[in-house]
Design a protein around this motif. Structure first.
Motif, PDB file in Angstrom:
ATOM      1  N   LEU A  27     158.819 -54.466  88.525  1.00 22.51           N
ATOM      2  CA  LEU A  27     157.707 -54.213  87.624  1.00 22.51           C
ATOM      3  C   LEU A  27     157.481 -55.419  86.735  1.00 22.51           C
ATOM      4  N   GLU A  28     156.204 -55.740  86.498  1.00 24.28           N
ATOM      5  CA  GLU A  28     155.838 -56.766  85.526  1.00 24.28           C
ATOM      6  C   GLU A  28     154.941 -56.151  84.476  1.00 24.28           C
ATOM      7  N   VAL A  29     155.185 -56.511  83.219  1.00 22.04           N
ATOM      8  CA  VAL A  29     154.428 -55.972  82.093  1.00 22.04           C
ATOM      9  C   VAL A  29     154.045 -57.120  81.171  1.00 22.04           C
ATOM     10  N   GLY A  30     152.824 -57.052  80.639  1.00 19.81           N
ATOM     11  CA  GLY A  30     152.383 -58.032  79.651  1.00 19.81           C
ATOM     12  C   GLY A  30     151.633 -57.366  78.521  1.00 19.81           C
ATOM     13  N   PHE A  31     151.757 -57.908  77.323  1.00 20.14           N
ATOM     14  CA  PHE A  31     151.047 -57.403  76.153  1.00 20.14           C
ATOM     15  C   PHE A  31     150.187 -58.515  75.564  1.00 20.14           C
ATOM     16  N   GLY A  32     149.048 -58.142  74.998  1.00 21.69           N
ATOM     17  CA  GLY A  32     148.173 -59.120  74.362  1.00 21.69           C
ATOM     18  C   GLY A  32     147.397 -58.488  73.232  1.00 21.69           C
ATOM     19  N   GLN A  33     146.818 -59.310  72.380  1.00 23.54           N
ATOM     20  CA  GLN A  33     146.016 -58.794  71.287  1.00 23.54           C
ATOM     21  C   GLN A  33     144.918 -59.780  70.931  1.00 23.54           C
ATOM     22  N   GLN A  34     143.907 -59.276  70.234  1.00 19.76           N
ATOM     23  CA  GLN A  34     142.787 -60.090  69.790  1.00 19.76           C
ATOM     24  C   GLN A  34     142.270 -59.511  68.477  1.00 19.76           C
ATOM     25  N   VAL A  35     142.032 -60.364  67.490  1.00 20.74           N
ATOM     26  CA  VAL A  35     141.455 -59.918  66.227  1.00 20.74           C
ATOM     27  C   VAL A  35     140.005 -59.496  66.456  1.00 20.74           C
ATOM     28  N   ILE A  36     139.626 -58.334  65.920  1.00 29.33           N
ATOM     29  CA  ILE A  36     138.268 -57.824  66.102  1.00 29.33           C
ATOM     30  C   ILE A  36     137.582 -57.576  64.749  1.00 29.33           C
ATOM     31  N   THR A  37     138.167 -58.042  63.649  1.00 29.94           N
ATOM     32  CA  THR A  37     137.614 -57.787  62.327  1.00 29.94           C
ATOM     33  C   THR A  37     136.236 -58.435  62.189  1.00 29.94           C
TER      34      THR A  37
END
Length: 263
Positions: A27-37
């Motif tokens: 299994l491969e897992v990745g997390f990410g985020q982006q500012v949406i303010t």
């Protein structure tokens, strides 16, 4: 009958048949985020503390165009423009790939997203990222911008800013791309804690009285046991600061993320 919680269903679908093999992660897992303010160009002062901007309450023409440019906040009542930013709103994403299927989850710190919005986002990114499925979620944050057109200056005037839906879709897509780029070998752990809502004093004030009393956690770990990221599912209104707050904030969802990051 209560339906199976989506987070446990996701875990079972992804790893129900997976067996650990030494030196061969499945299994491969990745997390990410982006500012949406959204930008708040014209801050103002809520002199009477009622969460509504009156005609005599002072404001600053931050963009110099000679008019008040509101960012209408979602929830509670109409006429609640943001006066500034307390903390950033985020779109957070995770992608899971077991070699046969690749699925994504993306959540935004907004009050709600329509089915049309979710379909458009899927059309935008599923082919690009080779996703077999994509769960699109809103944290139901009442301290972010109006994304549903219900909380503008008056009862029958939308509070959705022009171009904001397209911008939000692009930002959520960026969070998913970051998650895809960050994929690494992982194993999953899932847990459910029940009875928490009653112990926390949570209630449903509107009929029919429906309470989901479970807190669910899905944790992705590296082969060495260190944590890649986690997903928390808990049925509670993201509105701790209530109706007098006029600063954009991720509220409970943001505080939870910050606490998890600090361990």
């Amino acid at each position: 009958m209560r339906s199976a919680p989506w987070i446990l269903a996701l875990a079972l679908a992804l790893c129900g048949e997976v067996r650990a093999q030494a030196g061969s992660p499945l299994l491969e897992v990745g997390f990410g985020q982006q500012v949406i303010t959204p930008a708040v160009p014209d801050p103002w002062v809520d002199l009477d503390g009622d969460g509504r901007r009156g005609p005599d309450e002072p404001w600053t023409d931050g963009n110099g165009n000679g008019r008040f440019d509101p960012v209408w906040m979602a929830g509670f009542h109409n006429g609640r423009p943001a006066a500034g930013v307390h903390d950033e709103l985020l779109a957070v994403a995770a992608i899971f790939d077991d070699g046969e299927r690749r699925v994504g989850v993306v959540a935004a710190d907004v009050v709600g997203l329509s089915n049309g919005f979710a379909r458009a986002l899927r059309e935008q990114v599923m082919g690009e990222l080779a996703l077999d499925g994509l769960l699109v979620h809103a944290t139901h944050n009442h301290q972010g911008p109006d994304t549903q057109g219900l909380w503008g200056p008056g009862r029958f005037r939308s509070g959705v800013a022009a171009g904001s839906h397209a911008r939000l879709r692009a930002q959520m897509a960026e969070a998913l791309r970051a998650a895809e780029a960050a994929r690494e070998p992982a194993r999953l752990e899932a847990a459910e804690l029940t009875g928490l809502a009653e112990r926390a004093g949570l209630d449903d004030t509107r009929l029919p009285r429906v309470i989901d009393d479970g807190l669910r956690v899905l944790i992705a770990r590296r082969p060495d046991g260190s944590v890649i990221g986690s997903i928390v599912n808990f049925g509670v209104h993201v509105e701790l600061l209530w109706d007098r707050n006029v600063l954009l904030t991720a509220d409970v969802a943001g505080a939870t993320r910050d606490a998890l990051r600090r361990g």
